[in-house]
Design an enzyme around this catalytic site. Structure first.
Site, PDB file in Angstrom:
ATOM      1  N   MET A 249       0.735  -1.051  -0.138  1.00  0.00           N
ATOM      2  CA  MET A 249      -0.095   0.077   0.052  1.00  0.00           C
ATOM      3  C   MET A 249       0.855   1.217  -0.257  1.00  0.00           C
ATOM      4  O   MET A 249       1.887   1.218   0.666  1.00  0.00           O
ATOM      5  CB  MET A 249      -0.900   0.022   1.205  1.00  0.00           C
ATOM      6  N   GLU A 250       0.319   2.382  -0.574  1.00  0.00           N
ATOM      7  CA  GLU A 250       1.307   3.337  -0.948  1.00  0.00           C
ATOM      8  C   GLU A 250       1.891   4.223   0.299  1.00  0.00           C
ATOM      9  O   GLU A 250       2.927   4.811   0.325  1.00  0.00           O
ATOM     10  CB  GLU A 250       0.739   4.452  -1.850  1.00  0.00           C
TER      11      GLU A 250
END
Lengths: 276, 331
Positions: free
Chosen positions: A65-66
């Site tokens: 996830m960023e």
């Protein structure tokens, strides 16, 4: 099978309830993700699809996830990419400099998994606004990392509710480039490879079926439709805002009882995204 | 004069000047410096240029309260809780009427711009943005301000041919140079060493890029205790200028190990902020009519605050229900 952590049923959903179109979409999208892949997952429906794949058939997929969560095995559904639920037992905690500036830009991400408000026939995504950008009719939250993911992933998978106003000839604003996207030098739409870009959208999964892109023209076509939900190809054409090719489309294999059960009882028991 | 960095929220926010470039740490609905932001609104700051990567309720509040003239962000919103109605309203009304301009970026380029600022570099190259309307020169919402407003780079992006290797075209993004960085932390030492848990996001880079960093924290701890585990510390004291002890200082956003998102707040705020009038009434009741964060917490109530408390191992509260249409009252 890889049930990572059973969670209690909160919603009390009857296991025999018929599959909804939202559930159908998420099940179909999750099947496109595979063991061994490194997948960069956007917030919202992509998180649900990736979590389902991780639980059902792809326990060895790396979910990134960023914001922070890397190779996460969430016990409960993270409802955004910075949620502590995604961080729990993650083996490493990078920042966006590492995830987006290094893993993604250095071509280590196999699949980018994205949602949006509008998609067009070349797989361009809009999550910025409806109407003209400088004077929008409706303003949305914005790209987040979606533009980066669409530009730099090995390929992208798009997930979006199928409506005529969402599946359009040309998006109002290209937040995240697809196959034919903006050349900043001329303002024209050109093949992404002419801009020196790799990757590109490989599939769009909707509440009606699975679309792919013609290898020559890069236009979207219907590959599979959800016949088990009563979806017809005629209805798909009707709900698509451009002339979409349907020849050669096949009924998609229906969801398995296990996929629905895991989705309802483990992945999104609250119905945060599945809206039970 | 003591050399202590410890001060009240009012004193700390007093250091912030109208018109400055202000970075808010955290990520959307996670670990946002909400208490400091409420105080900014109470002090009636004006003409701020906000940077967030990405922004959450703090940006929506400041924009709605009329404190802001510019925002540069990849995202402004409340995640799945609902839409940022104040931000949306102002953008839809248009800068001609509101005097407010918003420029869109991405998570990666926002991070690289902060990294450039942290390194004292004027810009950073990126392979992102190509093919997108984010670099469409006809759609630069800051165009008329560039070269005039010194807070903005003279152009949004630039392009060079890679002079060293394959000669491909590379995009350059300008450094972000915040005047002030606001961070809410789990723990800060009394000298200013910051320990962030559950993800630092871009907070370290922003503190390095900023001229002045103000940290509010759930608790202030002896510096010596932070030296027991230096690898757990995120930001050195030397770049932290002011410290504010502020339990629940990120409420309603989540703080790993301390409390989860407050869904009741989001339900209330989103319902109110759908219309400008409702937003104004909400702002008066929950920010302007209160003296400080203690009064705010007293108004939220102990029962609700306790119900948000995180499991210390999980970092979140497994009992919190996040679906607003099925929320029940705390009892």
């Amino acid at each position: 099978m890889g049930l990572i952590n059973p969670a209690p049923v909160v919603g009390g959903n009857a296991e025999k309830a018929p599959c909804s179109s939202l559930e159908r979409m998420v099940v179909a999208a999750s099947r496109l993700l595979q063991n061994g892949q490194m997948v960069l997952v956007g917030t919202g429906l992509p998180l649900v699809g990736a979590t389902l794949a991780k639980h059902v058939h792809a326990p060895k997929m790396t979910v990134v996830m960023e914001a922070v969560a890397f190779d996460s095995k969430p016990f409960a559904l993270p409802f955004c990419v910075a949620d502590a639920r995604g961080v729990y037992r993650t083996p490493w905690m990078p920042t966006a400099v590492e995830v987006m500036g290094q893993f993604l830009q250095n071509r280590r991400i196999d699949v980018g998994f994205l949602g949006g408000a509008q998609v067009d026939k070349y797989g361009n995504l809009n999550s910025t606004c409806m109407g003209s950008y400088l004077h929008p009719e409706k303003r949305f939250e914005g790209s987040g990392g979606a533009c980066d993911i669409a530009v730099l992933s090995g390929k992208t998978i798009i997930i979006m509710v199928h409506e005529k106003r969402r599946f359009v000839e040309q998006v109002d604003y290209i937040t995240s480039p697809g196959w034919k996207c903006r050349d900043h030098r001329t303002g024209r739409l050109v093949d992404r490879r002419e801009l020196g870009m790799w990757g590109g959208p490989s599939a769009v999964v909707s509440t009606m079926g699975v679309m792919k892109f013609d290898p020559e023209s890069h236009e979207m076509y219907v590959d599979e439709y959800f016949a088990d939900l009563g979806v017809t190809l005629g209805a798909m054409k009707e709900n698509t805002g451009f002339d979409i090719r349907i020849d050669g489309a096949r009924p998609a294999p229906p969801p398995k009882a296990e996929e629905l059960e895991v989705l309802r009882t483990v992945v999104d028991p609250e119905g945060i995204f599945m809206k039970y | 004069m003591s050399d202590s960095k410890l001060m009240s929220a009012r004193e700390a926010v007093n250091l912030i000047e109208d018109g400055c470039r202000l970075f808010t740490g955290g990520w959307t609905v996670v670990r946002k410096p909400m208490g400091l932001v409420y105080e900014l609104i109470r002090q009636g700051k004006k003409n701020l240029s906000l940077i967030s990567n990405p922004g959450g309720p703090e940006i929506d509040l400041l924009v709605g309260a009329g404190c802001v003239s510019l925002t540069e962000s990849n995202y402004i919103g409340h995640e799945v809780f609902g839409h940022p109605y104040s931000f949306r309203r102002k953008v839809e009304e248009g800068p001609e009427r509101t005097g407010y301009h918003h420029d869109d970026w991405t998570v990666q380029t926002g991070a690289l711009r902060l990294l450039a600022g942290a390194m004292g570099l004027p810009f950073m190259p990126t392979l992102s943005l190509k093919g997108s309307d984010l670099i469409n020169p006809d759609l630069d919402p800051m165009r008329e301000l560039r070269g005039k407003d010194p807070r903005l780079p003279k152009q949004k992006v630039a392009f060079i041919k890679d002079p060293f290797w394959e000669g491909e075209e590379v995009t350059l993004v300008p450094a972000l140079r915040p005047d002030v960085c606001l961070i809410h932390a789990q723990e800060v030492g009394e000298q200013g060493t910051v320990r962030l848990k559950g993800g630092a996001f871009l907070d370290y880079y922003a503190a390095m890029a900023a001229k002045l960093t103000i940290v509010s924290a759930e608790r202030i701890v002896p510096e010596d205790s932070l030296r027991d585990l230096p690898q757990a510390n995120t930001i050195p004291a030397q770049v932290v200028h002011a410290i504010v002890e502020m339990p629940y200082g990120a409420h309603p956003t989540a703080v790993w190990g301390f409390y989860d998102n407050d869904p009741w707040w989001f339900k209330d705020y989103l319902t109110a902020s759908k219309e400008e009038e409702g937003f104004g009434a909400w702002l008066k009741e929950w920010v302007l009519d209160l003296q400080n964060h203690d009064e705010y917490l007293a108004k939220i109530g102990l029962k609700r605050l306790m119900s948000l408390r995180a499991d210390p191992v999980l970092g979140y509260n497994p009992k919190i229900r996040r679906r607003l249409d099925k929320l029940q009252e705390v009892n």
